[in-house]
Design an enzyme around this catalytic site. Structure first.
Site, PDB file in Angstrom:
ATOM      1  CG  ASN A  32      -4.102   6.541  13.646  1.00  0.00           C
ATOM      2  OD1 ASN A  32      -4.916   7.431  13.918  1.00  0.00           O
ATOM      3  ND2 ASN A  32      -2.940   6.803  13.068  1.00  0.00           N
ATOM      4  CB  CYS A  71       2.326  -1.356  13.945  1.00  0.00           C
ATOM      5  SG  CYS A  71       2.506  -0.931  12.210  1.00  0.00           S
ATOM      6  CD  GLU A  79      -2.824  -1.224   2.399  1.00  0.00           C
ATOM      7  OE1 GLU A  79      -4.025  -1.408   2.200  1.00  0.00           O
ATOM      8  OE2 GLU A  79      -2.343  -1.104   3.536  1.00  0.00           O
ATOM      9  N   GLY A 128       6.638  -2.028   6.287  1.00  0.00           N
ATOM     10  CA  GLY A 128       8.032  -2.458   6.263  1.00  0.00           C
ATOM     11  C   GLY A 128       8.953  -1.504   6.976  1.00  0.00           C
ATOM     12  CD  GLU A 129      13.051  -0.082  10.005  1.00  0.00           C
ATOM     13  OE1 GLU A 129      12.003   0.311  10.564  1.00  0.00           O
ATOM     14  OE2 GLU A 129      14.050   0.653   9.838  1.00  0.00           O
ATOM     15  CB  CYS A 177       0.531   6.524  11.585  1.00  0.00           C
ATOM     16  SG  CYS A 177       1.156   8.041  10.958  1.00  0.00           S
ATOM     17  CB  SER A 194       9.178   4.280  15.324  1.00  0.00           C
ATOM     18  OG  SER A 194       8.565   4.719  14.144  1.00  0.00           O
ATOM     19  CG  LEU A 195      11.748   6.951  21.683  1.00  0.00           C
ATOM     20  CD1 LEU A 195      13.078   6.259  21.436  1.00  0.00           C
ATOM     21  CD2 LEU A 195      11.951   8.315  22.335  1.00  0.00           C
TER      22      LEU A 195
HETATM   23  N1  SAH Z   1       9.042   0.680  10.189  1.00  0.00           N
HETATM   24  C1  SAH Z   1       9.197   2.115  10.162  1.00  0.00           C
HETATM   25  C2  SAH Z   1       8.352   2.748   9.087  1.00  0.00           C
HETATM   26  C3  SAH Z   1       6.867   2.711   9.363  1.00  0.00           C
HETATM   27  S1  SAH Z   1       6.422   4.299   9.847  1.00  0.00           S
HETATM   28  C4  SAH Z   1       8.901   2.703  11.518  1.00  0.00           C
HETATM   29  O1  SAH Z   1       8.340   1.987  12.357  1.00  0.00           O
HETATM   30  O2  SAH Z   1       9.262   3.830  11.782  1.00  0.00           O
HETATM   31  C5  SAH Z   1       4.862   4.131  10.508  1.00  0.00           C
HETATM   32  C6  SAH Z   1       4.707   5.004  11.722  1.00  0.00           C
HETATM   33  O3  SAH Z   1       3.400   4.811  12.280  1.00  0.00           O
HETATM   34  C7  SAH Z   1       5.687   4.615  12.808  1.00  0.00           C
HETATM   35  O4  SAH Z   1       6.100   5.694  13.576  1.00  0.00           O
HETATM   36  C8  SAH Z   1       4.817   3.681  13.615  1.00  0.00           C
HETATM   37  O5  SAH Z   1       5.340   3.431  14.853  1.00  0.00           O
HETATM   38  C9  SAH Z   1       3.514   4.433  13.621  1.00  0.00           C
HETATM   39  N2  SAH Z   1       2.386   3.598  14.015  1.00  0.00           N
HETATM   40  C10 SAH Z   1       2.289   2.266  13.947  1.00  0.00           C
HETATM   41  N3  SAH Z   1       1.108   1.828  14.415  1.00  0.00           N
HETATM   42  C11 SAH Z   1       0.425   2.930  14.782  1.00  0.00           C
HETATM   43  C12 SAH Z   1      -0.879   3.153  15.318  1.00  0.00           C
HETATM   44  N4  SAH Z   1      -1.707   2.145  15.564  1.00  0.00           N
HETATM   45  N5  SAH Z   1      -1.258   4.422  15.571  1.00  0.00           N
HETATM   46  C13 SAH Z   1      -0.434   5.457  15.302  1.00  0.00           C
HETATM   47  N6  SAH Z   1       0.797   5.319  14.777  1.00  0.00           N
HETATM   48  C14 SAH Z   1       1.231   4.065  14.527  1.00  0.00           C
END
Ligand code: SAH
Length: 353
Positions: free
Chosen positions: A299, A125, A98, A168-169, A342, A223-224
């Site tokens: 989300n 996520c 996507e 993905g990462e 996100c 992504s902390l």
């Molecule tokens: N793998 C990478 C790239 C994905 S970015 C990473 O994790 O940074 C997607 C972003 O959305 C990340 O910051 C992730 O932590 C955030 N995210 C994942 N699940 C989420 C959710 N349920 N609600 C809000 N943000 C979320």
């Protein structure tokens, strides 16, 4: 070169500009042909060698013989009420990925995927739920950008920003990511400024160090989500491999080496991450790092039972961080109604939630 079993030929978008120049030299052609190909594919947006009208027919035939130039097939497109558009692509091996177009009043952003699925299994996520299948090629990454750019023409502003925040990462597919970034950034190709390209990572420490050496001025977002080692262990299994303190240290070194600011993304989950304890701990962690915080309201993802805090709780959390000297903004959720916000992008076609 990366050819796979189902594809007969190399996709021409897997070649960097320099590789394309070498190819043309190898077949006795002038190197300006590489500039022409880049213009046709990345600037004029054609999807076929036959449309490259300033190339002699014999050369077009040769290119067709040597390379593929397939679009990623669009299997579905959903438009949210605020205009956020989610694409579902069906790749050559029927992997589904996507991408999202996010038009706002100030910019138009493409959110791009780098892998089919994700290995990292963060406990909030959707992207990791179906597991990981494979890396995307450079061609599959830049082709998402081409489709989103085409769609962006329906909106007021042209495509201006790229965020690698799809499934993905990105840093786990480092080579293809870097190659794609150079094409996206090149003024011979898609021509989006490095400072308008953001790579988001779960925090792969060795790769953050490698990225610092690339000499490219892109934005790095981490992504902390946890405020110390223990809280991050609970939310992100990757923290057991690259613990909180090691990650923060790598960020400090990154800022020093690149002189660039870092963004920390932080999900606000009711009673989990949005606490007073978190504020104190984050202030301590960020000491001496030029950074800002991007606070993401959680989300909803049906497999997890986290709750989004109320508006006033989130606002209060932000204000407390600011009082403590941490610059923080709350990210507006976009595309929730089509599962495009996100963390809502899914592996394969399990995206009916
Ligand atoms: N793998 C990478 C790239 C994905 S970015 C990473 O994790 O940074 C997607 C972003 O959305 C990340 O910051 C992730 O932590 C955030 N995210 C994942 N699940 C989420 C959710 N349920 N609600 C809000 N943000 C979320």
């Amino acid at each position: 070169m990366v050819k796979n079993q189902l594809q007969q030929k190399e996709d021409v978008r897997n070649l960097s500009y320099d590789e394309l120049v070498k190819y043309f030299e190898g077949i006795g052609e002038k190197s300006f042909r590489a500039t022409q190909i880049f213009e046709w594919i990345y600037q004029k947006g054609v999807w076929s060698f036959d449309d490259m009208s300033n190339l002699p027919k014999s050369l077009r035939d040769r290119l067709k013989q040597d390379f593929d130039l397939q679009p990623n097939t669009i299997a579905d497109k959903q438009i949210s009420k605020e205009g956020t558009t989610k694409f579902l692509f069906d790749l050559y091996d029927h992997e589904k990925i996507e991408s999202v177009l996010i038009p706002t009043e100030t910019r138009t952003t493409a959110c791009i995927s780098t892998q089919a699925g994700c290995k990292f299994g963060c406990r909030f996520c959707a992207s990791g739920i179906g597991g990981w299948n494979r890396n995307l090629s450079c061609a599959e990454i830049v082709t998402q950008v081409l489709h989103v750019r085409e769609e962006s023409k329906k909106h007021e502003r042209p495509l201006s920003n790229i965020v690698f925040m799809g499934t993905g990462e990105p840093l786990d597919n480092f080579q293809n990511l870097m190659k794609a970034i150079r094409i996206i950034n090149s003024d011979k190709a898609i021509n989006i400024g490095a400072r308008h390209i953001t790579v988001s990572t779960v925090g792969l420490v060795p790769k953050i160090k490698e990225l610092a050496q690339q000499g490219i001025q892109i934005e790095l977002a981490i992504s902390l989500h946890g405020y110390d080692n223990e809280s991050r262990n609970l939310l992100m299994p990757v923290n057991r491999k690259y613990p909180f303190d090691e990650l923060i240290e790598a960020c400090r070194e990154y800022v020093k080496a690149t002189k660039r600011q870092i963004t920390f993304e932080y999900i606000m989950i009711k009673d989990v991450t949005c606490t007073d304890k978190a504020v104190v701990s984050l202030k301590k962690a960020f000491k001496g790092i030029i950074c800002k915080m991007n606070l993401i309201p959680y989300n909803p993802v049906s497999e997890f039972d986290h709750k989004t805090p109320s508006q006033s709780e989130m606002q209060k959390f932000r204000d407390r961080l600011e009082e403590f000297g941490v610059h923080a903004t709350i990210r507006t959720p976009r595309g929730r109604d089509v599962g495009a916000a996100c963390g809502q992008l899914r592996h394969a076609s399990q995206n009916s939630k």
